[in-house]
Design a protein around this motif. Structure first.
Motif, PDB file in Angstrom:
ATOM      1  N   LYS A  72       0.852  -1.194   0.000  1.00  0.00           N
ATOM      2  CA  LYS A  72       0.000   0.000   0.000  1.00  0.00           C
ATOM      3  C   LYS A  72       0.886   1.243   0.000  1.00  0.00           C
ATOM      4  N   ASP A 108       5.930 -10.359   6.998  1.00  0.00           N
ATOM      5  CA  ASP A 108       4.570 -10.626   6.548  1.00  0.00           C
ATOM      6  C   ASP A 108       3.936  -9.293   6.151  1.00  0.00           C
ATOM      7  N   PRO A 109       3.758  -9.042   4.855  1.00  0.00           N
ATOM      8  CA  PRO A 109       3.197  -7.759   4.410  1.00  0.00           C
ATOM      9  C   PRO A 109       1.846  -7.427   5.037  1.00  0.00           C
ATOM     10  N   ALA A 110       0.996  -8.408   5.259  1.00  0.00           N
ATOM     11  CA  ALA A 110      -0.315  -8.156   5.861  1.00  0.00           C
ATOM     12  C   ALA A 110      -0.171  -7.683   7.311  1.00  0.00           C
ATOM     13  N   GLU A 111       0.715  -8.313   8.063  1.00  0.00           N
ATOM     14  CA  GLU A 111       0.955  -7.901   9.446  1.00  0.00           C
ATOM     15  C   GLU A 111       1.571  -6.509   9.490  1.00  0.00           C
ATOM     16  N   SER A 116      -1.019   0.822   9.555  1.00  0.00           N
ATOM     17  CA  SER A 116      -2.315   1.504   9.591  1.00  0.00           C
ATOM     18  C   SER A 116      -2.641   1.987  10.999  1.00  0.00           C
ATOM     19  N   GLU A 169       1.247  -4.136   7.250  1.00  0.00           N
ATOM     20  CA  GLU A 169       0.217  -3.167   6.865  1.00  0.00           C
ATOM     21  C   GLU A 169      -0.737  -2.895   8.012  1.00  0.00           C
ATOM     22  N   ALA A 170      -1.131  -3.908   8.745  1.00  0.00           N
ATOM     23  CA  ALA A 170      -2.034  -3.715   9.884  1.00  0.00           C
ATOM     24  C   ALA A 170      -1.379  -2.819  10.935  1.00  0.00           C
TER      25      ALA A 170
END
Length: 134
Positions: free
Chosen positions: A10, A33-36, A42, A38-39
């Motif tokens: 993002k 971990d890109p999802a972690e 954010s 990003e969370a």
């Protein structure tokens, strides 16, 4: 750089000022971990105590809070804590004038402590520096 786009998919304007080359060299082999990420990014973007939003990217990799420029306590918050403690350093139990003390978080910022008056404590400069600063 492909690593940045994969690791941080993002795009945010704050990313422009980040020195990505050194970060890539240091963390290219890290299991991220890109999802972690990003969370967490954010959440940190919404944290009013974080005053240097571009530093979030360095922080999520290095865990060095100094990159976030955590908001400092106001003079009023410091005075309130000083009066609550009656000028006594909670570590060494000695009395100091306000100018000889520094503010710190009771519950550290990284553990969820906010930069609010109720979470402020005043330490003598020696004890504050011994614990690693504000």
């Amino acid at each position: 750089m492909a690593w940045v786009k994969v690791t941080f998919p993002k795009w945010r304007k704050e990313m422009r000022s980040v020195q990505w080359g050194p970060l890539y060299n240091e963390f290219k082999e890290a299991d991220l971990d890109p999802a972690e990420l990003e969370a967490e990014i954010s959440m940190l973007m919404q944290d009013e105590d974080v005053t240097k939003k571009a530093g979030i990217y360095i922080y999520v990799l290095s865990r060095e809070e100094r990159h976030l420029s955590i908001r400092a306590f106001t003079d009023n918050q410091k005075r309130e804590a000083y009066e609550r403690q009656t000028g006594v350093c909670p570590v060494c139990k000695e009395h100091f004038e306000l100018a000889a003390m520094e503010a710190g978080h009771i519950t550290p910022w990284h553990a969820g402590g906010r930069t609010i008056a109720a979470n402020c404590k005043m330490l003598c400069k020696e004890d504050n520096r011994r614990k690693g600063g504000v």
